[in-house]
Enzyme design. Structure first.
Site, mmCIF file in Angstrom:
data_model
loop_
_atom_site.group_PDB
_atom_site.id
_atom_site.type_symbol
_atom_site.label_atom_id
_atom_site.label_comp_id
_atom_site.label_asym_id
_atom_site.label_seq_id
_atom_site.Cartn_x
_atom_site.Cartn_y
_atom_site.Cartn_z
ATOM 1 N N ASN A 288 60.328 1.731 71.192
ATOM 2 C CA ASN A 288 60.516 0.610 71.977
ATOM 3 C C ASN A 288 59.652 -0.706 71.654
ATOM 4 O O ASN A 288 58.466 -0.342 71.272
ATOM 5 C CB ASN A 288 60.464 0.940 73.516
ATOM 6 C CG ASN A 288 59.258 1.508 73.773
ATOM 7 O OD1 ASN A 288 59.033 2.597 73.526
ATOM 8 N ND2 ASN A 288 58.208 0.555 74.143
ATOM 9 N N ASP B 287 63.563 0.334 77.205
ATOM 10 C CA ASP B 287 62.936 1.378 76.553
ATOM 11 C C ASP B 287 63.828 2.311 75.690
ATOM 12 O O ASP B 287 63.698 3.761 76.003
ATOM 13 C CB ASP B 287 62.104 2.470 77.754
ATOM 14 C CG ASP B 287 61.127 3.357 77.089
ATOM 15 O OD1 ASP B 287 60.735 3.108 75.779
ATOM 16 O OD2 ASP B 287 60.801 4.305 77.727
ATOM 17 N N GLU C 91 56.996 21.540 72.894
ATOM 18 C CA GLU C 91 58.354 20.793 72.227
ATOM 19 C C GLU C 91 58.305 21.383 71.006
ATOM 20 O O GLU C 91 59.091 20.697 69.868
ATOM 21 C CB GLU C 91 58.084 19.468 72.195
ATOM 22 C CG GLU C 91 57.842 18.909 73.877
ATOM 23 C CD GLU C 91 57.981 17.683 74.016
ATOM 24 O OE1 GLU C 91 58.093 16.758 72.978
ATOM 25 O OE2 GLU C 91 58.099 17.181 75.284
#
Lengths: 524, 270
Positions: free
Chosen positions: A251, A294, A73
């Site tokens: 969250n 979430d 990533e």
């Protein structure tokens, strides 16, 4: 517990990349000096060698093979022809942008018992005064000498065995490194840390879940705040003039089961504006009070100065994971506008102060409830791009719902504390879209549809292009004005990264990681 | 912060792995059940046996003295794949996937004895007693020798030469002495020196960090990272001499002894 394990002296290139260079990152488009390219979160390149006319001749220049089964990533940094990238889980490599050959590799040993929620991933580095900074999956912040790759210091942020993990690229501001923390699925208590860049000593910490001595305490049932989540796992933005850092929070815990956390659950799913020197809260805005879906607010905040309703204003633009796009005055946090940018079925609307009006029967149940958007958004951690030349905001989005269910959640340190989840909805396989939005209104000018909901960000350029990647690993370039598909390269593996652009020996390159391969494209 | 495709992919990989490697994997697992955290076989006799196994199974790549070759240098005492007994055991048992380092079917006992020897390799200098005065050696190191220009100890100093923070553990006295008087005698591959002459005729010297047929990457004497295409320079010379000067003439016998004693005393955290 931010113990510094190793604090050492001189760095070789201490004069390279001082703070003044970071402040003026926009003026050196040949480099990519921080996660989003500049402090405003633009992910925009002012380079225009590659444009709509010649992008069809874009060619692979080199690749760097990471040989990992973890998702890659990373957003690399580029300084004066040298590219610095993280390689999962927590290695760092310095690569020559002309040949793709490595100068050095640093290996951070990761303990065997690290269990990060969403893979041992890392999204990149920060650089300041010759030092590279990286968060590690065992919840440390470390500094390397950028020239030699030598470890300079290592600061423990939290106990990884309790589910804390570092995955985001830090943000270097003045003489500090700002770093968030992941672990929102493990009942952590989130925070944003600022450590001294030279020594690793912690200068301030902002807890995203206020404690009993805080005026904002009291929005959680009983002791539930102690395991309330509020992770900070995507890099924030910075306004030097206002001296404010903007950071999105994650969250509440447990994610999908709210039975024991009545209340708004501050400051989860929020944008917080923090004083860069002290970490004191200047303002906050909670997008999704008492969230059960979430919907982390960990999308990169975009700071643009635009005419808004007839007046020049300092804005904060934020396509949120809950399906609504928001605009704020970033001086005060005043809520200015919101508008859905993907299909949403959970809110009747947003009231005048920005608070959503939830529809009944949209919270998770044992049997499951279909709701749009899904747990993953909308936009997720991957980056949007603001292009000052077209004046448009480009947003890669997941058009997809999920069936939300809940199960019992019992807190045990280091164990997942989700209390449910989102299942695929067989009636809606979902798809992806790159959309071009007028930031002042949220009006959508064009849409580029993709087969699958994406996990990759976009880069827009002064050459009038928007680069992005599909879930199947097609790296593509769109016309920034029309959305026309101009070029694509079949890299053919899953794609979980953001593109960047820079100069190598005077020639523009565009780089992205697809599968476990970092690849750089350019014109011959 | 959760994304289902990620989870799905992980599960998928696990399944694949299980299917493909099932037999071998299972055997390994059963054989190494209840693996202790620390090496139970560390007596002198175990080390000696380990040495024999090492020569038979490992030396062809790691060198008879563990100095490295096709395999990495095992005398540094630092392990990229983990330095606990258990981690070393698993590295040797499973190998390093994707590299030349193979796994082994030796018995648990045999592997532990090899680990005991590998550990000894990583502490080559640990048990010797130096003749000189380490305090005096330190002054020479920091003063007349000018060693910190190229070497770091506890994070302070240059990076052109190897980090010396733990050199006392890693290297025997004989080797330390040789490093000072005849630095070219044994140069680790990652410190090979090169000279590049550009088309304009300027000369750049440095440590070779990487090279292939078309390009070479150096750390120059100023510490900068440099990359050259070979068809864009006049000449690339890989040198046999070390970038480190010989101190044979610069130091008296006593001074050399003192320096060696100082180097031998360096056993800190890396």
């Amino acid at each position: 517990m931010c113990g510094v394990l190793l604090a050492t002296g001189a760095v070789w290139g201490e004069d390279s990349v001082p703070y003044t260079r970071l402040l003026r990152a926009d003026q050196e488009p040949g480099n990519w000096l921080m996660y989003s390219g500049n402090y405003r979160g633009y992910r925009y390149s002012a380079l225009d060698q590659i444009d709509a006319g010649n992008v069809g001749r874009l060619r692979l220049q080199w690749i760097y093979q990471m040989k990992t089964t973890h998702h890659v990533e990373t957003t690399p940094l580029v300084v004066d022809g040298i590219l610095y990238a993280t390689r999962p889980p927590n290695d760092v490599v310095a690569i020559d942008t002309r040949t793709g050959r490595t100068f050095w590799t640093y290996h951070h040993p990761v303990p065997e018992d690290v269990h990060a929620c969403c893979g041992q991933v890392n999204r990149g580095l920060a650089i300041l005064d010759g030092r590279l900074f990286m968060s590690t999956v065992d919840a440390r912040l470390i500094a390397l000498d950028a020239r030699s790759g030598r470890l300079l210091w290592e600061a423990v942020q939290a106990d990884y065995r309790a589910g804390y993990a570092g995955t985001a690229a830090p943000l270097a501001v003045k003489d500090k490194v700002i770093a968030g923390i992941a672990g929102g699925e493990y009942g952590i208590r989130g925070f944003v840390d600022a450590c001294d860049a030279a020594t690793g000593r912690r200068v301030w910490r902002f807890y995203t879940i206020p404690g009993p001595d805080d005026p904002h305490f009291g929005t959680w049932e009983g002791d539930s705040w102690k395991t309330g989540g509020g992770s900070t796992w995507t890099t924030g933005s910075f306004d030097p003039e206002l001296n404010l850092i903007y950071w999105g929070t994650g969250n509440p815990g447990p994610d999908w089961n709210d039975e024991h956390r009545a209340g708004d659950n501050l400051f989860t799913d929020s944008m917080v504006a923090l004083d860069a020197d002290t970490g004191k809260l200047k303002w906050y805005f909670q997008y999704t009070p008492h969230d059960t879906h979430d919907w982390d607010a960990t999308q990169v905040p975009v700071l643009a100065d635009l005419m808004f309703a007839g007046r020049q204003r300092k804005l904060l633009l934020h396509p949120n994971r809950n399906g609504f796009y928001y605009v704020f005055d970033r001086r005060t946090g005043e809520y200015l506008l919101s508008r859905p940018y993907v299909r949403q079925t959970w809110a009747k609307g947003i009231d005048a102060r920005g608070r959503p009006i939830p529809l009944p029967n949209t919270s998770p149940t044992e049997a499951g409830v279909p709701v749009w958007p899904g747990s993953d958004g909308g936009l997720n951690w991957f980056s949007p791009s603001y292009n000052p030349k077209t004046g448009l905001l480009y947003v890669p989005v997941r058009e997809k719902g999920e069936i939300y269910f809940k199960v019992e959640a019992v807190y045990r340190p280091g164990m997942s504390f989700g209390g449910g989840g989102g299942k695929e909805n067989p009636a809606d396989p979902g798809h992806g879209v790159i959309l071009a939005m007028r930031p002042q209104t949220g009006e959508i000018l064009w849409r580029h549809r993709m087969q699958t909901a994406p996990w990759s960000g976009v880069l827009s350029t002064a050459g009038g292009l928007v680069f992005g990647s599909t879930m199947e690993g097609q790296f593509f370039a769109l016309d920034a004005r029309t959305g026309n598909d101009l070029w694509h390269f079949p890299a053919n593996d899953v794609s979980f990264a953001n593109p960047i652009s820079y100069l190598s020996h005077g020639r523009q390159q565009v780089a992205i990681a697809i599968g476990d391969v970092l690849m750089a494209f350019g014109l011959d | 912060m959760r994304f289902s495709p990620g989870l799905l992919c992980c599960l998928f990989l696990l399944c694949l792995g299980a299917a493909a490697g099932q037999e071998g994997q299972e055997r390994t697992v059963r054989r190494d059940e209840n693996l202790p955290a620390s090496n139970p076989y560390t007596s002198a006799a175990d080390v000696a046996k380990g040495h024999q196994y090492f020569l038979g199974h490992c030396a062809q790549c790691h060198g008879p003295e563990g100095e490295g070759g096709r395999g990495v240098n095992l005398t540094t005492g630092r392990y990229r794949h983990g330095g606990s007994d258990r981690e070393l055991f698993l590295t040797v048992r499973r190998g390093v996937p994707g590299t030349e380092m193979p796994g082994t079917h030796l018995s648990q006992e045999e592997v532990w004895r090899i680990i005991a020897y590998v550990r000894r390799l990583g502490q080559a200098g640990a048990e010797e007693k130096a003749a000189g005065d380490a305090q005096a050696g330190r002054l020479l190191y920091e003063g007349k020798g000018g060693c910190p220009a190229c070497h770091a100890v506890n994070g302070r100093g240059g990076t052109l030469g190897p980090d010396l923070t733990q050199i006392g553990l890693r290297r025997a006295l004989r080797f330390l002495r040789e490093s000072l008087v005849d630095p070219g005698a044994s140069i680790a591959p990652e410190y090979r020196a090169a000279t590049v002459v550009t088309l304009q005729g300027s000369t750049i010297r440095g440590v070779v960090l990487n090279q292939d047929d078309y390009s070479i990457q150096l750390r120059d004497l100023g510490g900068e990272l440099r990359s050259f295409l070979k068809n864009e320079v006049r000449e690339v010379q890989i040198q046999k001499e070390s970038l480190m000067p010989s101190y044979r003439a610069a130091f008296s016998e006593t001074e050399l002894n003192d320096l060696v004693a100082y180097l031998n005393s360096l056993r800190g955290e890396p």
